[in-house]
Motif scaffolding. Structure first.
Motif, PDB file in Angstrom:
ATOM      1  N   ALA A  11       0.859  -1.192   0.000  1.00  0.00           N
ATOM      2  CA  ALA A  11       0.000   0.000   0.000  1.00  0.00           C
ATOM      3  C   ALA A  11       0.892   1.238   0.000  1.00  0.00           C
ATOM      4  O   ALA A  11       1.848   1.323   0.765  1.00  0.00           O
ATOM      5  CB  ALA A  11      -0.919  -0.003   1.204  1.00  0.00           C
ATOM      6  N   ALA A  12       0.562   2.201  -0.868  1.00  0.00           N
ATOM      7  CA  ALA A  12       1.419   3.375  -1.029  1.00  0.00           C
ATOM      8  C   ALA A  12       0.560   4.627  -1.106  1.00  0.00           C
ATOM      9  O   ALA A  12      -0.595   4.569  -1.534  1.00  0.00           O
ATOM     10  CB  ALA A  12       2.251   3.233  -2.301  1.00  0.00           C
ATOM     11  N   GLY A  13       1.132   5.752  -0.698  1.00  0.00           N
ATOM     12  CA  GLY A  13       0.373   6.984  -0.814  1.00  0.00           C
ATOM     13  C   GLY A  13       1.017   8.164  -0.110  1.00  0.00           C
ATOM     14  O   GLY A  13       2.083   8.058   0.495  1.00  0.00           O
ATOM     15  N   VAL A  14       0.303   9.278  -0.189  1.00  0.00           N
ATOM     16  CA  VAL A  14       0.736  10.529   0.421  1.00  0.00           C
ATOM     17  C   VAL A  14      -0.520  11.287   0.838  1.00  0.00           C
ATOM     18  O   VAL A  14      -1.566  11.168   0.198  1.00  0.00           O
ATOM     19  CB  VAL A  14       1.607  11.348  -0.566  1.00  0.00           C
ATOM     20  N   GLY A  15      -0.425  12.049   1.908  1.00  0.00           N
ATOM     21  CA  GLY A  15      -1.541  12.871   2.356  1.00  0.00           C
ATOM     22  C   GLY A  15      -1.527  14.223   1.669  1.00  0.00           C
ATOM     23  O   GLY A  15      -0.467  14.748   1.329  1.00  0.00           O
ATOM     24  N   VAL A  16      -2.729  14.776   1.434  1.00  0.00           N
ATOM     25  CA  VAL A  16      -2.869  16.076   0.786  1.00  0.00           C
ATOM     26  C   VAL A  16      -3.851  16.917   1.581  1.00  0.00           C
ATOM     27  O   VAL A  16      -4.931  16.444   1.935  1.00  0.00           O
ATOM     28  CB  VAL A  16      -3.388  15.921  -0.665  1.00  0.00           C
ATOM     29  N   ASP A  17      -3.472  18.168   1.860  1.00  0.00           N
ATOM     30  CA  ASP A  17      -4.359  19.129   2.510  1.00  0.00           C
ATOM     31  C   ASP A  17      -4.382  20.385   1.657  1.00  0.00           C
ATOM     32  O   ASP A  17      -3.322  20.919   1.311  1.00  0.00           O
ATOM     33  CB  ASP A  17      -3.859  19.486   3.917  1.00  0.00           C
TER      34      ASP A  17
ATOM     35  N   ASP B  29      -1.429  27.659  -1.159  1.00  0.00           N
ATOM     36  CA  ASP B  29      -0.510  26.598  -0.736  1.00  0.00           C
ATOM     37  C   ASP B  29      -1.236  25.269  -0.625  1.00  0.00           C
ATOM     38  O   ASP B  29      -2.427  25.214  -0.326  1.00  0.00           O
ATOM     39  CB  ASP B  29       0.092  26.913   0.643  1.00  0.00           C
ATOM     40  N   VAL B  30      -0.475  24.208  -0.852  1.00  0.00           N
ATOM     41  CA  VAL B  30      -0.940  22.845  -0.648  1.00  0.00           C
ATOM     42  C   VAL B  30       0.053  22.198   0.308  1.00  0.00           C
ATOM     43  O   VAL B  30       1.261  22.454   0.226  1.00  0.00           O
ATOM     44  CB  VAL B  30      -0.983  22.070  -1.988  1.00  0.00           C
ATOM     45  N   ARG B  31      -0.454  21.374   1.211  1.00  0.00           N
ATOM     46  CA  ARG B  31       0.431  20.659   2.124  1.00  0.00           C
ATOM     47  C   ARG B  31       0.416  19.184   1.750  1.00  0.00           C
ATOM     48  O   ARG B  31      -0.646  18.582   1.612  1.00  0.00           O
ATOM     49  CB  ARG B  31      -0.019  20.840   3.570  1.00  0.00           C
ATOM     50  N   LEU B  32       1.603  18.618   1.566  1.00  0.00           N
ATOM     51  CA  LEU B  32       1.747  17.181   1.349  1.00  0.00           C
ATOM     52  C   LEU B  32       2.228  16.574   2.658  1.00  0.00           C
ATOM     53  O   LEU B  32       3.133  17.108   3.296  1.00  0.00           O
ATOM     54  CB  LEU B  32       2.757  16.906   0.233  1.00  0.00           C
ATOM     55  N   ARG B  33       1.577  15.458   3.069  1.00  0.00           N
ATOM     56  CA  ARG B  33       1.894  14.836   4.357  1.00  0.00           C
ATOM     57  C   ARG B  33       2.400  13.412   4.155  1.00  0.00           C
ATOM     58  O   ARG B  33       1.896  12.681   3.310  1.00  0.00           O
ATOM     59  CB  ARG B  33       0.641  14.717   5.226  1.00  0.00           C
ATOM     60  N   SER B  34       3.337  13.041   4.994  1.00  0.00           N
ATOM     61  CA  SER B  34       3.793  11.661   5.018  1.00  0.00           C
ATOM     62  C   SER B  34       2.712  10.775   5.620  1.00  0.00           C
ATOM     63  O   SER B  34       2.049  11.156   6.587  1.00  0.00           O
ATOM     64  CB  SER B  34       5.066  11.540   5.858  1.00  0.00           C
ATOM     65  N   LEU B  35       2.548   9.611   5.040  1.00  0.00           N
ATOM     66  CA  LEU B  35       1.669   8.585   5.608  1.00  0.00           C
ATOM     67  C   LEU B  35       2.505   7.400   6.090  1.00  0.00           C
ATOM     68  O   LEU B  35       2.098   6.258   6.021  1.00  0.00           O
ATOM     69  CB  LEU B  35       0.640   8.118   4.563  1.00  0.00           C
ATOM     70  N   GLY B  36       3.720   7.717   6.557  1.00  0.00           N
ATOM     71  CA  GLY B  36       4.609   6.700   7.118  1.00  0.00           C
ATOM     72  C   GLY B  36       5.042   5.683   6.071  1.00  0.00           C
ATOM     73  O   GLY B  36       5.558   6.050   5.015  1.00  0.00           O
TER      74      GLY B  36
ATOM     75  N   LYS C 222       5.880  16.939   6.684  1.00  0.00           N
ATOM     76  CA  LYS C 222       4.984  17.749   5.863  1.00  0.00           C
ATOM     77  C   LYS C 222       5.813  18.655   4.962  1.00  0.00           C
ATOM     78  O   LYS C 222       6.858  19.151   5.367  1.00  0.00           O
ATOM     79  CB  LYS C 222       4.091  18.632   6.739  1.00  0.00           C
ATOM     80  N   LEU C 223       5.330  18.855   3.752  1.00  0.00           N
ATOM     81  CA  LEU C 223       5.917  19.825   2.840  1.00  0.00           C
ATOM     82  C   LEU C 223       4.833  20.825   2.457  1.00  0.00           C
ATOM     83  O   LEU C 223       3.758  20.427   1.992  1.00  0.00           O
ATOM     84  CB  LEU C 223       6.424  19.147   1.562  1.00  0.00           C
ATOM     85  N   PHE C 224       5.084  22.102   2.678  1.00  0.00           N
ATOM     86  CA  PHE C 224       4.169  23.146   2.231  1.00  0.00           C
ATOM     87  C   PHE C 224       4.662  23.605   0.865  1.00  0.00           C
ATOM     88  O   PHE C 224       5.816  24.004   0.724  1.00  0.00           O
ATOM     89  CB  PHE C 224       4.128  24.308   3.226  1.00  0.00           C
ATOM     90  N   VAL C 225       3.789  23.529  -0.119  1.00  0.00           N
ATOM     91  CA  VAL C 225       4.178  23.753  -1.496  1.00  0.00           C
ATOM     92  C   VAL C 225       3.328  24.869  -2.089  1.00  0.00           C
ATOM     93  O   VAL C 225       2.098  24.841  -1.966  1.00  0.00           O
ATOM     94  CB  VAL C 225       3.986  22.461  -2.321  1.00  0.00           C
TER      95      VAL C 225
ATOM     96  N   LEU D 210       9.734  14.840  -3.014  1.00  0.00           N
ATOM     97  CA  LEU D 210       8.782  13.921  -2.386  1.00  0.00           C
ATOM     98  C   LEU D 210       9.488  12.930  -1.479  1.00  0.00           C
ATOM     99  O   LEU D 210       8.944  12.505  -0.452  1.00  0.00           O
ATOM    100  CB  LEU D 210       7.956  13.198  -3.455  1.00  0.00           C
ATOM    101  N   ALA D 211      10.703  12.549  -1.839  1.00  0.00           N
ATOM    102  CA  ALA D 211      11.470  11.593  -1.035  1.00  0.00           C
ATOM    103  C   ALA D 211      11.841  12.165   0.330  1.00  0.00           C
ATOM    104  O   ALA D 211      12.207  11.407   1.242  1.00  0.00           O
ATOM    105  CB  ALA D 211      12.731  11.159  -1.788  1.00  0.00           C
ATOM    106  N   ARG D 212      11.730  13.467   0.505  1.00  0.00           N
ATOM    107  CA  ARG D 212      11.999  14.074   1.821  1.00  0.00           C
ATOM    108  C   ARG D 212      10.934  13.703   2.832  1.00  0.00           C
ATOM    109  O   ARG D 212      11.165  13.772   4.046  1.00  0.00           O
ATOM    110  CB  ARG D 212      12.069  15.595   1.704  1.00  0.00           C
ATOM    111  N   LEU D 213       9.711  13.363   2.353  1.00  0.00           N
ATOM    112  CA  LEU D 213       8.637  13.008   3.281  1.00  0.00           C
ATOM    113  C   LEU D 213       9.006  11.712   3.995  1.00  0.00           C
ATOM    114  O   LEU D 213       9.238  10.686   3.361  1.00  0.00           O
ATOM    115  CB  LEU D 213       7.296  12.850   2.541  1.00  0.00           C
ATOM    116  N   SER D 214       9.087  11.764   5.309  1.00  0.00           N
ATOM    117  CA  SER D 214       9.521  10.585   6.066  1.00  0.00           C
ATOM    118  C   SER D 214       8.336   9.853   6.664  1.00  0.00           C
ATOM    119  O   SER D 214       7.281  10.381   6.832  1.00  0.00           O
ATOM    120  CB  SER D 214      10.476  11.007   7.169  1.00  0.00           C
TER     121      SER D 214
END
Length: 179
Positions: A48-54, A76-83, A110-113, A175-179
């Protein structure tokens, strides 16, 4: 590049990765801000793979263009790690794009983009597809790059769209920075 792509983004899912939006929520805060939040999820050979988006849905800055039918919105959009799901996503993307760079900079949850909404006011996301151009890094910086993001809340789907093939390895590095 044809006119539709400039306005609406790349309709093709980058690296053939289509996501199901799960855990979709439209939340209004006491201060009057409205947010869309979801997890972009898919199954890969890594699991299972993915990323969070706010996405904040109000208070985007409108910028009219020379065409009165088109207004771009900046926010702005926030991308979140889902572990582990995000780690699996990065592994899948890296396997499909082996020449990509590894994570640039410190790991982050989290990355604010910065984002430009290309098809109208993001406040309409509940009823209209959201297409945004995400910008990573500072303008003119060596690591500056962009990718399209499409969210279709009504169809519970989403994807990234390649903007520039020369930027793809940099986008994957961010994207690889998301831990």
């Amino acid at each position: 590049m044809d006119e539709d792509r400039i306005i609406y983004g790349n309709p093709e899912p980058w690296l053939d990765l289509m996501f199901k939006t799960s855990e979709q929520r439209f939340v209004k805060t006491d201060s009057g801000s409205t947010f869309y939040s979801s997890a972009l999820s898919t199954d890969t050979k890594f699991g299972a793979a993915g990323v969070g988006v706010d996405i904040r849905l109000n208070d985007w800055e409108a910028e009219p263009t020379s065409d009165p039918r088109i207004v771009f919105y900046h926010g702005d959009v926030r991308l979140r790690s889902l572990g582990d799901r995000t780690k699996n996503l990065i592994a899948e993307m890296s396997a499909k794009f082996p020449s990509a760079a590894s994570g640039q900079g410190a790991p982050a949850e989290k990355l604010f983009v910065e984002c430009v909404a290309l098809n109208g006011d993001p406040a309409n996301l509940e009823t209209r597809q959201f297409v945004g151009k995400l910008s990573f890094g500072e303008p003119g910086d060596n690591n500056e790059c962009q990718v399209f993001l499409t969210i279709d809340a009504a169809r519970e789907s989403g994807w990234f769209g390649e903007k520039d093939p020369d930027d793809s390895h940099k986008v994957l590095g961010w994207l690889a920075r998301l831990s």
